[in-house]
Design a protein around this motif. Structure first.
Motif, PDB file in Angstrom:
ATOM      1  N   SER A   1       8.508   9.244  -5.286  1.00  0.00           N
ATOM      2  CA  SER A   1       8.229  10.272  -4.283  1.00  0.00           C
ATOM      3  C   SER A   1       8.493   9.787  -2.860  1.00  0.00           C
ATOM      4  O   SER A   1       7.707   9.020  -2.305  1.00  0.00           O
ATOM      5  CB  SER A   1       6.771  10.729  -4.401  1.00  0.00           C
ATOM      6  N   TRP A   2       9.572  10.287  -2.268  1.00  0.00           N
ATOM      7  CA  TRP A   2       9.841   9.954  -0.864  1.00  0.00           C
ATOM      8  C   TRP A   2       8.825  10.641   0.043  1.00  0.00           C
ATOM      9  O   TRP A   2       8.501  10.140   1.111  1.00  0.00           O
ATOM     10  CB  TRP A   2      11.275  10.313  -0.469  1.00  0.00           C
ATOM     11  N   ARG A   3       8.300  11.777  -0.393  1.00  0.00           N
ATOM     12  CA  ARG A   3       7.286  12.466   0.408  1.00  0.00           C
ATOM     13  C   ARG A   3       6.012  11.622   0.516  1.00  0.00           C
ATOM     14  O   ARG A   3       5.374  11.576   1.571  1.00  0.00           O
ATOM     15  CB  ARG A   3       6.969  13.835  -0.189  1.00  0.00           C
ATOM     16  N   ARG A   4       5.667  10.987  -0.575  1.00  0.00           N
ATOM     17  CA  ARG A   4       4.514  10.090  -0.552  1.00  0.00           C
ATOM     18  C   ARG A   4       4.792   8.928   0.400  1.00  0.00           C
ATOM     19  O   ARG A   4       3.915   8.524   1.163  1.00  0.00           O
ATOM     20  CB  ARG A   4       4.228   9.578  -1.963  1.00  0.00           C
ATOM     21  N   ALA A   5       6.011   8.399   0.361  1.00  0.00           N
ATOM     22  CA  ALA A   5       6.382   7.304   1.272  1.00  0.00           C
ATOM     23  C   ALA A   5       6.230   7.750   2.722  1.00  0.00           C
ATOM     24  O   ALA A   5       5.708   7.011   3.562  1.00  0.00           O
ATOM     25  CB  ALA A   5       7.803   6.838   0.982  1.00  0.00           C
TER      26      ALA A   5
ATOM     27  N   ARG B   1      18.476   4.830 -10.858  1.00  0.00           N
ATOM     28  CA  ARG B   1      17.567   5.221 -11.925  1.00  0.00           C
ATOM     29  C   ARG B   1      16.178   5.414 -11.351  1.00  0.00           C
ATOM     30  O   ARG B   1      15.726   4.635 -10.533  1.00  0.00           O
ATOM     31  CB  ARG B   1      17.529   4.085 -12.947  1.00  0.00           C
ATOM     32  N   ARG B   2      15.506   6.434 -11.790  1.00  0.00           N
ATOM     33  CA  ARG B   2      14.136   6.668 -11.351  1.00  0.00           C
ATOM     34  C   ARG B   2      13.225   5.617 -11.995  1.00  0.00           C
ATOM     35  O   ARG B   2      13.264   5.421 -13.196  1.00  0.00           O
ATOM     36  CB  ARG B   2      13.706   8.072 -11.760  1.00  0.00           C
ATOM     37  N   PRO B   3      12.392   4.943 -11.195  1.00  0.00           N
ATOM     38  CA  PRO B   3      11.484   3.960 -11.772  1.00  0.00           C
ATOM     39  C   PRO B   3      10.502   4.652 -12.715  1.00  0.00           C
ATOM     40  O   PRO B   3      10.209   5.837 -12.546  1.00  0.00           O
ATOM     41  CB  PRO B   3      10.744   3.382 -10.570  1.00  0.00           C
ATOM     42  N   PRO B   4       9.991   3.923 -13.695  1.00  0.00           N
ATOM     43  CA  PRO B   4       9.030   4.541 -14.612  1.00  0.00           C
ATOM     44  C   PRO B   4       7.770   4.973 -13.873  1.00  0.00           C
ATOM     45  O   PRO B   4       7.339   4.323 -12.938  1.00  0.00           O
ATOM     46  CB  PRO B   4       8.716   3.423 -15.618  1.00  0.00           C
TER      47      PRO B   4
ATOM     48  N   PHE C   1       0.791  -1.221   0.000  1.00  0.00           N
ATOM     49  CA  PHE C   1       0.000   0.000   0.000  1.00  0.00           C
ATOM     50  C   PHE C   1       0.831   1.281   0.000  1.00  0.00           C
ATOM     51  O   PHE C   1       0.327   2.335  -0.387  1.00  0.00           O
ATOM     52  CB  PHE C   1      -0.946   0.035   1.202  1.00  0.00           C
ATOM     53  N   VAL C   2       2.072   1.218   0.451  1.00  0.00           N
ATOM     54  CA  VAL C   2       2.853   2.440   0.645  1.00  0.00           C
ATOM     55  C   VAL C   2       4.143   2.448  -0.162  1.00  0.00           C
ATOM     56  O   VAL C   2       4.352   3.329  -1.001  1.00  0.00           O
ATOM     57  CB  VAL C   2       3.177   2.649   2.151  1.00  0.00           C
ATOM     58  N   ILE C   3       5.029   1.511   0.107  1.00  0.00           N
ATOM     59  CA  ILE C   3       6.390   1.580  -0.436  1.00  0.00           C
ATOM     60  C   ILE C   3       6.423   1.394  -1.947  1.00  0.00           C
ATOM     61  O   ILE C   3       6.997   2.226  -2.661  1.00  0.00           O
ATOM     62  CB  ILE C   3       7.317   0.579   0.287  1.00  0.00           C
ATOM     63  N   HIS C   4       5.822   0.337  -2.441  1.00  0.00           N
ATOM     64  CA  HIS C   4       5.872   0.093  -3.889  1.00  0.00           C
ATOM     65  C   HIS C   4       5.244   1.244  -4.682  1.00  0.00           C
ATOM     66  O   HIS C   4       5.858   1.731  -5.637  1.00  0.00           O
ATOM     67  CB  HIS C   4       5.232  -1.246  -4.238  1.00  0.00           C
ATOM     68  N   PRO C   5       4.049   1.728  -4.307  1.00  0.00           N
ATOM     69  CA  PRO C   5       3.495   2.876  -5.040  1.00  0.00           C
ATOM     70  C   PRO C   5       4.364   4.134  -4.931  1.00  0.00           C
ATOM     71  O   PRO C   5       4.452   4.907  -5.886  1.00  0.00           O
ATOM     72  CB  PRO C   5       2.129   3.098  -4.390  1.00  0.00           C
ATOM     73  N   SER C   6       5.014   4.330  -3.797  1.00  0.00           N
ATOM     74  CA  SER C   6       5.880   5.500  -3.634  1.00  0.00           C
ATOM     75  C   SER C   6       7.124   5.404  -4.495  1.00  0.00           C
ATOM     76  O   SER C   6       7.564   6.395  -5.097  1.00  0.00           O
ATOM     77  CB  SER C   6       6.269   5.667  -2.159  1.00  0.00           C
TER      78      SER C   6
ATOM     79  N   SER D   1       9.247   3.323   5.618  1.00  0.00           N
ATOM     80  CA  SER D   1       8.862   3.591   4.232  1.00  0.00           C
ATOM     81  C   SER D   1       9.889   4.459   3.513  1.00  0.00           C
ATOM     82  O   SER D   1      10.300   4.152   2.385  1.00  0.00           O
ATOM     83  CB  SER D   1       7.485   4.256   4.186  1.00  0.00           C
ATOM     84  N   VAL D   2      10.321   5.534   4.154  1.00  0.00           N
ATOM     85  CA  VAL D   2      11.292   6.436   3.531  1.00  0.00           C
ATOM     86  C   VAL D   2      12.650   5.755   3.391  1.00  0.00           C
ATOM     87  O   VAL D   2      13.299   5.853   2.341  1.00  0.00           O
ATOM     88  CB  VAL D   2      11.404   7.759   4.319  1.00  0.00           C
TER      89      VAL D   2
END
Length: 147
Positions: free
Chosen positions: A72-76, A139-142, A62-67, A122-123
């Motif tokens: 976005s570390w802020r989302r995490a 690398r930034r994930p897509p 719910f948190v880490i993978h979507p972040s 999470s962060v």
């Protein structure tokens, strides 16, 4: 699939260190003093491991993978903190509602800890997996597809 596994493994390591510090160095005496009359002589380790496995699976899903996917570390931090608040509130407020003698003084402390430990896990996991070779080493994930 390797990304999910990497996220889970890093989250387990981070959470284990943080919760061990919390339970061993910070909260042990507090829990003994406040919950001693409710605590088992020794913890049920199977139940503890199952809880941690499920809690961390939820945190990753719910948190880490979507972040990580959103970059976005802020989302995490925000969603991790909220996830921790909700999950720890489930335990604390249910106990407060149904257990005679459950101390109300534990509730805000536990809710704060759940918020902090989930946000921090999470962060830290977000930062860690972004640098693992299996996830793209820096690398930034897509970005997820636009709706």
């Amino acid at each position: 699939m390797r990304t999910w596994i990497s996220e889970y493994v890093v989250a387990v390591l981070v959470f284990a260190v943080l919760d061990a510090l919390w339970l061993g160095a910070v909260a042990h005496r507090l829990y003994d003093d406040q919950l001693g009359h409710l605590l088992a002589e020794s913890p049920n380790m199977v139940a503890a491991v199952v809880f941690y496995a499920i809690f961390l699976a939820g945190l990753v899903f719910f948190v880490i993978h979507p972040s990580v996917a959103a970059g976005s570390w802020r989302r995490a931090a925000a969603t991790g903190g909220f996830f921790g608040l909700v999950t720890y509130a489930t335990w604390d407020l249910t106990n407060l509602a149904v257990l005679e003698g459950f101390p109300v003084t534990i509730v805000p402390i536990d809710l704060a800890w759940g918020t902090v430990v989930a946000a921090t896990t999470s962060v830290a996991t977000y930062a860690g997996v972004r640098w693992l070779p299996v996830t793209g080493r820096g690398r930034r994930p897509p970005a997820p597809p636009a709706r």
